[in-house]
Design a protein around this motif. Structure first.
Motif, PDB file in Angstrom:
ATOM      1  N   GLN A 105       0.247 -36.055  63.485  1.00 12.10           N
ATOM      2  CA  GLN A 105      -0.182 -36.085  62.093  1.00 12.10           C
ATOM      3  C   GLN A 105       1.038 -36.076  61.203  1.00 12.10           C
ATOM      4  O   GLN A 105       1.832 -35.127  61.229  1.00 12.10           O
ATOM      5  CB  GLN A 105      -1.096 -34.901  61.763  1.00 12.10           C
ATOM      6  CG  GLN A 105      -1.723 -34.994  60.388  1.00 12.10           C
ATOM      7  CD  GLN A 105      -2.899 -34.045  60.205  1.00 12.10           C
ATOM      8  OE1 GLN A 105      -3.030 -33.057  60.928  1.00 12.10           O
ATOM      9  NE2 GLN A 105      -3.757 -34.339  59.250  1.00 12.10           N
ATOM     10  N   ALA A 106       1.183 -37.146  60.457  1.00 14.11           N
ATOM     11  CA  ALA A 106       2.273 -37.264  59.498  1.00 14.11           C
ATOM     12  C   ALA A 106       1.823 -36.705  58.153  1.00 14.11           C
ATOM     13  O   ALA A 106       0.616 -36.646  57.876  1.00 14.11           O
ATOM     14  CB  ALA A 106       2.686 -38.722  59.357  1.00 14.11           C
ATOM     15  N   PRO A 107       2.754 -36.307  57.317  1.00 19.61           N
ATOM     16  CA  PRO A 107       2.380 -35.751  56.002  1.00 19.61           C
ATOM     17  C   PRO A 107       1.522 -36.731  55.209  1.00 19.61           C
ATOM     18  O   PRO A 107       1.854 -37.912  55.082  1.00 19.61           O
ATOM     19  CB  PRO A 107       3.737 -35.540  55.327  1.00 19.61           C
ATOM     20  CG  PRO A 107       4.699 -35.377  56.443  1.00 19.61           C
ATOM     21  CD  PRO A 107       4.208 -36.279  57.536  1.00 19.61           C
ATOM     22  N   GLY A 108       0.397 -36.232  54.728  1.00 20.42           N
ATOM     23  CA  GLY A 108      -0.471 -37.052  53.905  1.00 20.42           C
ATOM     24  C   GLY A 108      -1.318 -38.043  54.669  1.00 20.42           C
ATOM     25  O   GLY A 108      -2.026 -38.859  54.061  1.00 20.42           O
ATOM     26  N   ALA A 125       6.329 -36.769  62.483  1.00 22.05           N
ATOM     27  CA  ALA A 125       5.000 -36.170  62.435  1.00 22.05           C
ATOM     28  C   ALA A 125       5.028 -34.853  63.194  1.00 22.05           C
ATOM     29  O   ALA A 125       6.000 -34.538  63.890  1.00 22.05           O
ATOM     30  CB  ALA A 125       3.959 -37.101  63.047  1.00 22.05           C
ATOM     31  N   GLN A 162       7.045 -30.175  65.426  1.00 22.05           N
ATOM     32  CA  GLN A 162       7.563 -31.144  64.472  1.00 22.05           C
ATOM     33  C   GLN A 162       8.583 -32.067  65.129  1.00 22.05           C
ATOM     34  O   GLN A 162       9.496 -31.607  65.831  1.00 22.05           O
ATOM     35  CB  GLN A 162       8.222 -30.424  63.289  1.00 22.05           C
ATOM     36  CG  GLN A 162       8.849 -31.340  62.256  1.00 22.05           C
ATOM     37  CD  GLN A 162       7.809 -32.118  61.470  1.00 22.05           C
ATOM     38  OE1 GLN A 162       6.824 -31.548  61.003  1.00 22.05           O
ATOM     39  NE2 GLN A 162       8.025 -33.423  61.304  1.00 22.05           N
ATOM     40  N   THR A 181      11.098 -35.071  63.697  1.00 15.48           N
ATOM     41  CA  THR A 181      11.613 -35.740  62.512  1.00 15.48           C
ATOM     42  C   THR A 181      12.642 -36.775  62.944  1.00 15.48           C
ATOM     43  O   THR A 181      13.597 -36.441  63.652  1.00 15.48           O
ATOM     44  CB  THR A 181      12.254 -34.741  61.542  1.00 15.48           C
ATOM     45  OG1 THR A 181      11.278 -33.751  61.184  1.00 15.48           O
ATOM     46  CG2 THR A 181      12.738 -35.444  60.284  1.00 15.48           C
TER      47      THR A 181
END
Length: 123
Positions: A39-42, A91, A118, A120
């Motif tokens: 799940q990525a931000p937004g 994500a 996480q 990145t």
């Protein structure tokens, strides 16, 4: 019920590789399918791939080729290797388990989830 803990995430440069581990405890993972989601931000949670209890692997069509899932039942651990990392791979990655599962892409099929790790990817 099985407890899952992800490890191996962090900050990686684009083009690099990393391996995430999903260590199980409480029960043998031998009879479980393990899926990986991210799940990525937004964004909504996305299916990455899964390994069935019998060892078959399945991947999201859009991610085939760079992702590889394997399992080591003796170590009660499932792995997700990501090659040629891209910034869009950034994500939180989750592993999840389904008893006697076939490697479903539907997250609702999975009953036990890790806390997430996480990843990145810097450009």
């Amino acid at each position: 019920q099985v407890q899952l803990v992800e490890s191996g995430g962090g900050l990686v440069q684009a083009g690099g590789s990393l391996r995430l581990s999903c260590a199980a405890s409480g029960r043998t993972i031998r009879t479980y399918a393990v899926g990986w989601f991210r799940q990525a931000p937004g964004k909504e949670r996305e299916f990455v791939g899964a390994v069935s209890w019998s060892g078959g692997t399945y991947y999201a069509d859009s991610l085939k080729g760079r992702f590889a899932i394997s399992r080591d039942n003796a170590k009660n651990t499932v792995y997700l290797r990501i090659n040629s990392l891209k910034p869009e791979d950034t994500a939180v990655y989750y592993c999840a388990a389904e008893d006697w599962g076939r490697g479903n892409s539907d997250p609702d099929r999975y009953t036990d989830w890790g806390q997430g790790k996480q990843v990145t990817v810097s450009s």
